[in-house]
Design a protein around this motif. Structure first.
Motif, PDB file in Angstrom:
ATOM      1  N   PHE A 169      27.226  -5.560  54.904  1.00 11.22           N
ATOM      2  CA  PHE A 169      26.959  -6.185  56.201  1.00 11.22           C
ATOM      3  C   PHE A 169      27.355  -7.664  56.143  1.00 11.22           C
ATOM      4  O   PHE A 169      27.171  -8.323  55.119  1.00 11.22           O
ATOM      5  N   TYR A 170      27.883  -8.175  57.254  1.00 15.06           N
ATOM      6  CA  TYR A 170      28.181  -9.606  57.305  1.00 15.06           C
ATOM      7  C   TYR A 170      27.905 -10.155  58.705  1.00 15.06           C
ATOM      8  O   TYR A 170      27.994  -9.442  59.701  1.00 15.06           O
ATOM      9  N   ASN A 171      27.554 -11.421  58.740  1.00 14.47           N
ATOM     10  CA  ASN A 171      27.230 -12.105  59.981  1.00 14.47           C
ATOM     11  C   ASN A 171      28.509 -12.760  60.519  1.00 14.47           C
ATOM     12  O   ASN A 171      28.964 -13.774  59.995  1.00 14.47           O
ATOM     13  N   LYS A 172      29.076 -12.153  61.553  1.00 16.95           N
ATOM     14  CA  LYS A 172      30.365 -12.612  62.076  1.00 16.95           C
ATOM     15  C   LYS A 172      30.294 -14.055  62.581  1.00 16.95           C
ATOM     16  O   LYS A 172      31.247 -14.831  62.433  1.00 16.95           O
ATOM     17  N   SER A 173      29.177 -14.421  63.159  1.00 15.64           N
ATOM     18  CA  SER A 173      29.032 -15.783  63.678  1.00 15.64           C
ATOM     19  C   SER A 173      29.148 -16.825  62.571  1.00 15.64           C
ATOM     20  O   SER A 173      29.801 -17.864  62.738  1.00 15.64           O
ATOM     21  N   LEU A 174      28.514 -16.546  61.420  1.00 21.49           N
ATOM     22  CA  LEU A 174      28.585 -17.473  60.293  1.00 21.49           C
ATOM     23  C   LEU A 174      29.988 -17.507  59.695  1.00 21.49           C
ATOM     24  O   LEU A 174      30.483 -18.571  59.290  1.00 21.49           O
ATOM     25  N   PHE A 175      30.635 -16.342  59.626  1.00 24.88           N
ATOM     26  CA  PHE A 175      32.005 -16.308  59.103  1.00 24.88           C
ATOM     27  C   PHE A 175      32.943 -17.099  60.010  1.00 24.88           C
ATOM     28  O   PHE A 175      33.813 -17.830  59.532  1.00 24.88           O
ATOM     29  N   TYR A 178      32.278 -21.092  59.769  1.00 26.69           N
ATOM     30  CA  TYR A 178      32.789 -21.772  58.584  1.00 26.69           C
ATOM     31  C   TYR A 178      34.207 -21.319  58.219  1.00 26.69           C
ATOM     32  O   TYR A 178      34.692 -21.601  57.124  1.00 26.69           O
ATOM     33  N   ASN A 179      34.844 -20.599  59.157  1.00 23.87           N
ATOM     34  CA  ASN A 179      36.232 -20.174  58.997  1.00 23.87           C
ATOM     35  C   ASN A 179      36.461 -19.426  57.678  1.00 23.87           C
ATOM     36  O   ASN A 179      37.379 -19.734  56.900  1.00 23.87           O
ATOM     37  N   VAL A 180      35.589 -18.442  57.420  1.00 25.45           N
ATOM     38  CA  VAL A 180      35.659 -17.660  56.183  1.00 25.45           C
ATOM     39  C   VAL A 180      36.256 -16.277  56.496  1.00 25.45           C
ATOM     40  O   VAL A 180      35.876 -15.637  57.477  1.00 25.45           O
ATOM     41  N   LYS A 181      37.178 -15.844  55.649  1.00 26.96           N
ATOM     42  CA  LYS A 181      37.772 -14.517  55.803  1.00 26.96           C
ATOM     43  C   LYS A 181      36.802 -13.456  55.293  1.00 26.96           C
ATOM     44  O   LYS A 181      36.170 -13.629  54.251  1.00 26.96           O
ATOM     45  N   VAL A 182      36.673 -12.371  56.044  1.00 29.68           N
ATOM     46  CA  VAL A 182      35.838 -11.252  55.580  1.00 29.68           C
ATOM     47  C   VAL A 182      36.486 -10.696  54.309  1.00 29.68           C
ATOM     48  O   VAL A 182      37.645 -10.272  54.335  1.00 29.68           O
ATOM     49  N   PRO A 183      35.769 -10.708  53.184  1.00 23.29           N
ATOM     50  CA  PRO A 183      36.414 -10.382  51.900  1.00 23.29           C
ATOM     51  C   PRO A 183      36.772  -8.906  51.742  1.00 23.29           C
ATOM     52  O   PRO A 183      35.960  -8.024  52.009  1.00 23.29           O
ATOM     53  N   THR A 184      38.001  -8.676  51.302  1.00 20.17           N
ATOM     54  CA  THR A 184      38.426  -7.314  50.954  1.00 20.17           C
ATOM     55  C   THR A 184      38.773  -7.216  49.471  1.00 20.17           C
ATOM     56  O   THR A 184      38.985  -6.128  48.948  1.00 20.17           O
ATOM     57  N   THR A 185      38.835  -8.372  48.792  1.00 19.36           N
ATOM     58  CA  THR A 185      39.074  -8.408  47.346  1.00 19.36           C
ATOM     59  C   THR A 185      37.990  -9.235  46.672  1.00 19.36           C
ATOM     60  O   THR A 185      37.282 -10.013  47.331  1.00 19.36           O
ATOM     61  N   TRP A 186      37.876  -9.104  45.365  1.00 17.44           N
ATOM     62  CA  TRP A 186      36.854  -9.826  44.606  1.00 17.44           C
ATOM     63  C   TRP A 186      37.089 -11.341  44.674  1.00 17.44           C
ATOM     64  O   TRP A 186      36.136 -12.121  44.803  1.00 17.44           O
ATOM     65  N   ASP A 187      38.344 -11.752  44.638  1.00 19.63           N
ATOM     66  CA  ASP A 187      38.654 -13.180  44.738  1.00 19.63           C
ATOM     67  C   ASP A 187      38.212 -13.739  46.095  1.00 19.63           C
ATOM     68  O   ASP A 187      37.683 -14.862  46.176  1.00 19.63           O
ATOM     69  N   GLU A 188      38.444 -12.970  47.152  1.00 17.66           N
ATOM     70  CA  GLU A 188      38.033 -13.412  48.487  1.00 17.66           C
ATOM     71  C   GLU A 188      36.511 -13.489  48.600  1.00 17.66           C
ATOM     72  O   GLU A 188      35.969 -14.368  49.264  1.00 17.66           O
ATOM     73  N   LEU A 189      35.827 -12.571  47.920  1.00 16.98           N
ATOM     74  CA  LEU A 189      34.360 -12.616  47.919  1.00 16.98           C
ATOM     75  C   LEU A 189      33.881 -13.867  47.196  1.00 16.98           C
ATOM     76  O   LEU A 189      32.959 -14.555  47.657  1.00 16.98           O
TER      77      LEU A 189
END
Length: 446
Positions: A169-175, A178-189
């Motif tokens: 689960f992720y909070n789209k408003s917070l992403f 802060y202009n954060v990409k929803v992570p699909t890889t470990w580096d992105e996380l």
């Protein structure tokens, strides 16, 4: 008035009175009659007990309890003792009564290892006859739904809901903020965790007080990304793989790296599952890795505005991992099992209770409480949250991988649960791996 006429009047009055009395009763009283038949005592109620862990205020728990109440109302001839026991202590309560051979007549059990232990102990009996009696109900369960609840080609419970333990689960408003990409890889996380941490937002909400959460919701999926499913199934059986193997130590190292990066809020080992979900839904954390039960919990406690901010996906992939990244740990959920001791009228009542809760009406009520089910159902989108509808479609589109505690022995499960609590506050991956390996070997007698 002569005596003969007086006698006739008295006899007529007595006859009229007895007729009135008989008419007032639900059943004519079988007192001394012409044939001298004796009075029949009132029929004794059938005593029936049910234990379950749907004790909370979430919509699924309320839906299950409502079905139990429907059975109670519809069957006044049954004296029903229904006990709702909080989930965190439920499994231990069952193990305690199982050891004394004092199981409730009907009880909720998880699929996999849990029901296997009751079967191996000779404590339960099949409910196949109930499915055969209701073929339309039987055919609407999804393929494989009965597999982890069956032994020797006989079904011992039907899944009340689908198990998906590692929804991301992720909070789209917070992403967005802060202009954060929803992570699909470990580096992105890793990048997302750092960004939220720098902005004083808890990256991932965690409540691991009961110890199972980190294992069931995070490790089960994370480790499968690293080791692949085949390795885990071999290690669980201690047949060609060990939990001290490098790939599992690597999975634990990945897990530890989350805590080392400050991904979780302070005191996560002292917070329970409900507190973790509340922390997330209130916007205090950007992400949460939790099971499908969170959908019904958040639907009950969150406002529409809060729920509209939440989106759901799968855990990020891990570089070099052998597992399928488009997967969620889960499968058919647990169901109501039937004690071996139930016979006669008690058995009939028990089967009827199981059908009331698990039958088409009960399954529909559970699905519309924002709970994933392993059952073909026409979902009324207006009765569920958009988040649940999104998660339900995700569940149907991904591969399901094993949940650790559904395959490990009880001792193995306890070892990894406690080990993860230690790992996340500074323990060593190698030490946790060895504790799990030793516990599993001992429990399997290998």
């Amino acid at each position: 008035m002569n005596m003969k006429r007086k006698a006739i009047i008295v006899c007529t009055s007595v006859l009229a009175l007895s007729t009135i009395l008989a008419a007032c009763g639900n059943e004519p009283a079988k007192t001394a009659q012409a044939g001298g038949e004796k009075a029949q005592p009132p029929a004794q109620k059938v005593k029936l007990s049910i234990w379950h862990n749907f004790s909370g205020d979430d919509l699924r728990a309320k839906a299950v309890r409502a079905q139990i109440e429907k059975f109670k109302t519809a069957h006044p001839e049954v004296e029903l003792d229904a006990q709702a026991i909080p989930p965190d202590g439920y499994r231990q309560r069952l193990k305690t009564v199982a050891a004394a051979n004092e199981m409730p007549d009907v009880f909720y059990t998880n699929a996999g290892t849990s029901i296997q232990e009751f079967y191996d102990g000779g404590l339960i009996q099949p409910i196949s006859q109930l499915l055969d009696k209701n073929p339309d109900w039987k055919k609407n369960f999804t393929p494989g739904a009965f597999d982890p609840l069956s032994f020797d080609n006989k079904v011992y419970a039907t899944p009340l809901s689908g198990s998906a333990t590692s929804l991301f689960f992720y909070n789209k408003s917070l992403f967005d903020k802060y202009n954060v990409k929803v992570p699909t890889t470990w580096d992105e996380l890793t990048t997302a965790i750092k960004t939220f941490k720098d902005n004083k937002v808890t990256p991932i909400s965690l409540g691991n007080k009961a110890a199972w959460l980190a294992q069931s919701s995070i490790l089960s999926s994370l480790a499968d990304r690293v080791t692949g499913t085949e390795w885990f199934l071999k290690a669980a059986k201690q047949d060609g793989a060990k939990f001290t193997d490098p790939e599992f130590v690597q999975a634990l190292t990945n897990m530890k790296s989350l805590a080392d990066a400050g991904a979780f809020q302070q005191g996560f080992n002292s917070l329970d599952n409900t507190q973790m979900e509340q922390y997330f839904i209130q916007g205090k954390a950007a992400m949460m890795i939790d099971g499908a039960w969170a959908l019904t919990n958040m639907a009950a406690s969150g406002t529409k505005e809060q729920l509209d901010q939440v989106k759901v996906t799968v855990l990020p992939s891990i570089p070099g991992g052998k597992g399928d990244p488009n997967s969620i740990s889960g499968g058919p959920g647990g169901g109501l099992a039937l004690s071996k001791k139930a016979t006669g009228k008690q058995l009939d009542a028990a089967l009827e209770l199981i059908y009331t809760v698990s039958g088409p009406e009960g399954i529909s009520a559970i699905a519309h409480s924002n709970s994933i089910v392993n059952y073909k159902i026409d979902l009324d989108q207006s009765k569920v949250t958009p988040l649940f509808f999104e998660a339900f479609n995700l569940y149907k589109s991904v591969k399901l991988t094993p949940v650790y505690d559904a395959y490990l022995t009880s001792a193995g499960t306890e070892a990894i649960n406690n080990g993860l609590q230690e790992l996340l506050i500074g323990g060593k991956p190698e030490d946790v791996a060895k504790k799990l390996q030793d516990a599993q070997v001992k429990a399997l007698g290998k």
